[in-house]
Design a protein around this motif. Sequence first.
Motif, short mmCIF file in Angstrom:
data_model
loop_
_atom_site.label_atom_id
_atom_site.label_comp_id
_atom_site.label_asym_id
_atom_site.label_seq_id
_atom_site.Cartn_x
_atom_site.Cartn_y
_atom_site.Cartn_z
N TRP A 1 6.44 -3.83 2.31
CA TRP A 1 5.17 -3.11 2.20
C TRP A 1 4.85 -2.33 3.46
N LYS B 1 -2.46 -5.80 -5.89
CA LYS B 1 -1.10 -5.72 -6.44
C LYS B 1 -0.15 -6.73 -5.80
N PHE B 2 -0.44 -7.14 -4.59
CA PHE B 2 0.51 -7.93 -3.79
C PHE B 2 1.12 -9.10 -4.56
N PRO B 3 0.31 -9.94 -5.23
CA PRO B 3 0.92 -11.08 -5.92
C PRO B 3 1.71 -10.71 -7.17
N TYR C 1 -7.18 -7.98 5.67
CA TYR C 1 -6.60 -8.15 4.34
C TYR C 1 -5.11 -7.79 4.27
N ILE C 2 -4.67 -6.96 5.19
CA ILE C 2 -3.28 -6.46 5.09
C ILE C 2 -2.38 -6.89 6.25
N GLU D 1 1.16 1.73 0.33
CA GLU D 1 -0.16 1.80 -0.29
C GLU D 1 -1.14 2.49 0.65
N LYS E 1 0.64 -8.83 5.48
CA LYS E 1 1.37 -8.41 4.28
C LYS E 1 2.30 -7.22 4.52
N VAL E 2 1.99 -6.38 5.50
CA VAL E 2 2.75 -5.15 5.65
C VAL E 2 3.70 -5.20 6.84
N SER F 1 1.57 -2.14 -11.50
CA SER F 1 2.57 -3.08 -10.99
C SER F 1 3.86 -3.05 -11.79
N LEU G 1 -3.76 -2.67 -2.36
CA LEU G 1 -2.61 -3.43 -1.88
C LEU G 1 -2.80 -4.92 -2.16
N THR G 2 -3.97 -5.45 -1.81
CA THR G 2 -4.19 -6.89 -1.98
C THR G 2 -4.22 -7.28 -3.46
#
Length: 232
Positions: A76, A66-68, A89-90, A57, A93-94, A41, A63-64
């Motif tokens: 993303w 590193k995300f925070p 899960y993604i 990713e 986020k993406v 990160s 990905l999950t």
Amino acid sequence: MKAELKDNLDRVEENINNTLLKMGRKREDVTLLAVTKTVDSEKINAMLELGVKNIGENKAQELTEKFPEISGDAIWHFIGHLQTNKVKYIIDKVKLIHSLDRLSLAKEINKKAEAENIVKEVLLEVNIAEEESKFGLKKEETIPFIEQILDFKNIKIKGLMTIAPFAENPEEVRYVFRDLKKLGEEIERKNYPNLEMKYYSMGMTNDYTIALEEGSNIVRIGTGLFGKRIYK
């Protein structure tokens, strides 16, 4: 570390700019996607501070995790093989999933996007070179697949992605990028609703200048930006 990353980024940007200048294309028309598989990160945030906005990713779990930890203005992308049980899960986020390659995955993305009340932008992954070790639709499967999923209300097809075989001389894989672009043009001529051939995600560290010459507008660069990594 940051100085080394800047040198790498400057070198990649120079190659992109020189290639686009030769082709009469504009820099703003191409997205540089930093491939962050196994990159920590701290390094990713340093690259974002240098001006790279888009990161890609390959694995949902990575990905999950590193995300925070990553700067909030990162955009993303998911670029690896996506298992249906990892979509949840993604999905929120993406910006873009580059690797839609089968009906079961399309159904799951559509279902999870509907639950989130979003329309998820996707690229179809096409295995132009028909490598057995790679995922993706065959070229001749792509249009029938599109017609199977056109009615999915929570998916929007935005283009195509491919991975060329590794070659010491990238000229040997030029045909892969050329064929993907031709396929996209063929799809475009069909004027399907809810579909746009806006993105051609093609070209990696070894071959991105060739991909740009053949019409790529998203290049996925890992080693060229972060250096050689030991993959898990």
